[in-house]
Design a protein around this motif. Structure first.
Motif, PDB file in Angstrom:
ATOM      1  N   ILE A 198     -30.853 -19.708 -47.647  1.00  0.00           N
ATOM      2  CA  ILE A 198     -32.231 -19.387 -47.261  1.00  0.00           C
ATOM      3  C   ILE A 198     -32.416 -19.570 -45.758  1.00  0.00           C
ATOM      4  O   ILE A 198     -33.026 -18.729 -45.090  1.00  0.00           O
ATOM      5  CB  ILE A 198     -33.228 -20.233 -48.070  1.00  0.00           C
ATOM      6  N   LEU A 199     -31.873 -20.666 -45.201  1.00  0.00           N
ATOM      7  CA  LEU A 199     -31.973 -20.893 -43.760  1.00  0.00           C
ATOM      8  C   LEU A 199     -31.274 -19.787 -42.966  1.00  0.00           C
ATOM      9  O   LEU A 199     -31.817 -19.266 -41.985  1.00  0.00           O
ATOM     10  CB  LEU A 199     -31.387 -22.253 -43.390  1.00  0.00           C
ATOM     11  N   ILE A 200     -30.074 -19.428 -43.383  1.00  0.00           N
ATOM     12  CA  ILE A 200     -29.334 -18.361 -42.702  1.00  0.00           C
ATOM     13  C   ILE A 200     -30.087 -17.047 -42.809  1.00  0.00           C
ATOM     14  O   ILE A 200     -30.184 -16.290 -41.835  1.00  0.00           O
ATOM     15  CB  ILE A 200     -27.911 -18.237 -43.286  1.00  0.00           C
ATOM     16  N   LEU A 201     -30.648 -16.761 -43.975  1.00  0.00           N
ATOM     17  CA  LEU A 201     -31.380 -15.520 -44.183  1.00  0.00           C
ATOM     18  C   LEU A 201     -32.608 -15.441 -43.276  1.00  0.00           C
ATOM     19  O   LEU A 201     -32.849 -14.426 -42.619  1.00  0.00           O
ATOM     20  CB  LEU A 201     -31.790 -15.399 -45.649  1.00  0.00           C
ATOM     21  N   VAL A 202     -33.370 -16.524 -43.203  1.00  0.00           N
ATOM     22  CA  VAL A 202     -34.584 -16.534 -42.376  1.00  0.00           C
ATOM     23  C   VAL A 202     -34.223 -16.367 -40.901  1.00  0.00           C
ATOM     24  O   VAL A 202     -34.839 -15.574 -40.184  1.00  0.00           O
ATOM     25  CB  VAL A 202     -35.382 -17.829 -42.623  1.00  0.00           C
ATOM     26  N   LEU A 203     -33.230 -17.097 -40.434  1.00  0.00           N
ATOM     27  CA  LEU A 203     -32.825 -16.973 -39.039  1.00  0.00           C
ATOM     28  C   LEU A 203     -32.245 -15.590 -38.738  1.00  0.00           C
ATOM     29  O   LEU A 203     -32.470 -15.046 -37.654  1.00  0.00           O
ATOM     30  CB  LEU A 203     -31.814 -18.064 -38.676  1.00  0.00           C
ATOM     31  N   SER A 204     -31.533 -15.014 -39.687  1.00  0.00           N
ATOM     32  CA  SER A 204     -30.944 -13.694 -39.488  1.00  0.00           C
ATOM     33  C   SER A 204     -32.008 -12.613 -39.410  1.00  0.00           C
ATOM     34  O   SER A 204     -31.837 -11.631 -38.670  1.00  0.00           O
ATOM     35  CB  SER A 204     -29.958 -13.373 -40.610  1.00  0.00           C
ATOM     36  N   SER A 222     -34.144  -8.481 -35.007  1.00  0.00           N
ATOM     37  CA  SER A 222     -34.990  -7.878 -33.975  1.00  0.00           C
ATOM     38  C   SER A 222     -34.307  -7.898 -32.606  1.00  0.00           C
ATOM     39  O   SER A 222     -34.617  -7.078 -31.754  1.00  0.00           O
ATOM     40  CB  SER A 222     -36.339  -8.589 -33.903  1.00  0.00           C
ATOM     41  N   LYS A 223     -33.395  -8.827 -32.372  1.00  0.00           N
ATOM     42  CA  LYS A 223     -32.677  -8.927 -31.096  1.00  0.00           C
ATOM     43  C   LYS A 223     -31.386  -8.111 -31.103  1.00  0.00           C
ATOM     44  O   LYS A 223     -31.080  -7.425 -30.146  1.00  0.00           O
ATOM     45  CB  LYS A 223     -32.344 -10.392 -30.780  1.00  0.00           C
ATOM     46  N   ASP A 224     -30.610  -8.238 -32.176  1.00  0.00           N
ATOM     47  CA  ASP A 224     -29.326  -7.545 -32.295  1.00  0.00           C
ATOM     48  C   ASP A 224     -29.113  -7.168 -33.760  1.00  0.00           C
ATOM     49  O   ASP A 224     -28.772  -8.023 -34.579  1.00  0.00           O
ATOM     50  CB  ASP A 224     -28.192  -8.449 -31.811  1.00  0.00           C
ATOM     51  N   PRO A 225     -29.334  -5.895 -34.096  1.00  0.00           N
ATOM     52  CA  PRO A 225     -29.286  -5.489 -35.509  1.00  0.00           C
ATOM     53  C   PRO A 225     -27.934  -5.707 -36.196  1.00  0.00           C
ATOM     54  O   PRO A 225     -27.897  -6.036 -37.379  1.00  0.00           O
ATOM     55  CB  PRO A 225     -29.617  -4.000 -35.476  1.00  0.00           C
ATOM     56  N   ILE A 226     -26.841  -5.568 -35.484  1.00  0.00           N
ATOM     57  CA  ILE A 226     -25.522  -5.700 -36.125  1.00  0.00           C
ATOM     58  C   ILE A 226     -25.266  -7.156 -36.508  1.00  0.00           C
ATOM     59  O   ILE A 226     -24.918  -7.463 -37.654  1.00  0.00           O
ATOM     60  CB  ILE A 226     -24.414  -5.166 -35.197  1.00  0.00           C
TER      61      ILE A 226
END
Length: 60
Positions: free
Chosen positions: A14-20, A25-29
């Motif tokens: 969940i933490l990784i998903l939220v941060l990703s 928005s900064k780097d889509p890849i």
């Protein structure tokens, strides 16, 4: 793995998903890869907490 490991994987996913989602928005890849890793951790955590594994041992 135990149920504690499963809960840990779910929380980390969940933490990784939220941060990703923010990073998309900064780097889509890089953000897209992070979203996939977060989803994988959530799925793996759910299966682990139910007592199932993706990679069964060959000790039978």
């Amino acid at each position: 793995m135990t149920e504690k490991h499963g809960k840990f994987f779910i929380v980390m996913g969940i933490l990784i998903l939220v941060l990703s989602i923010y990073i998309v928005s900064k780097d889509p890849i890089i953000g897209g890869v992070g979203v996939l890793i977060g989803l994988w951790n959530i799925v793996m955590g759910y299966r682990t907490s139910k007592g199932k594994t993706f990679f069964p041992s060959d000790d039978d």
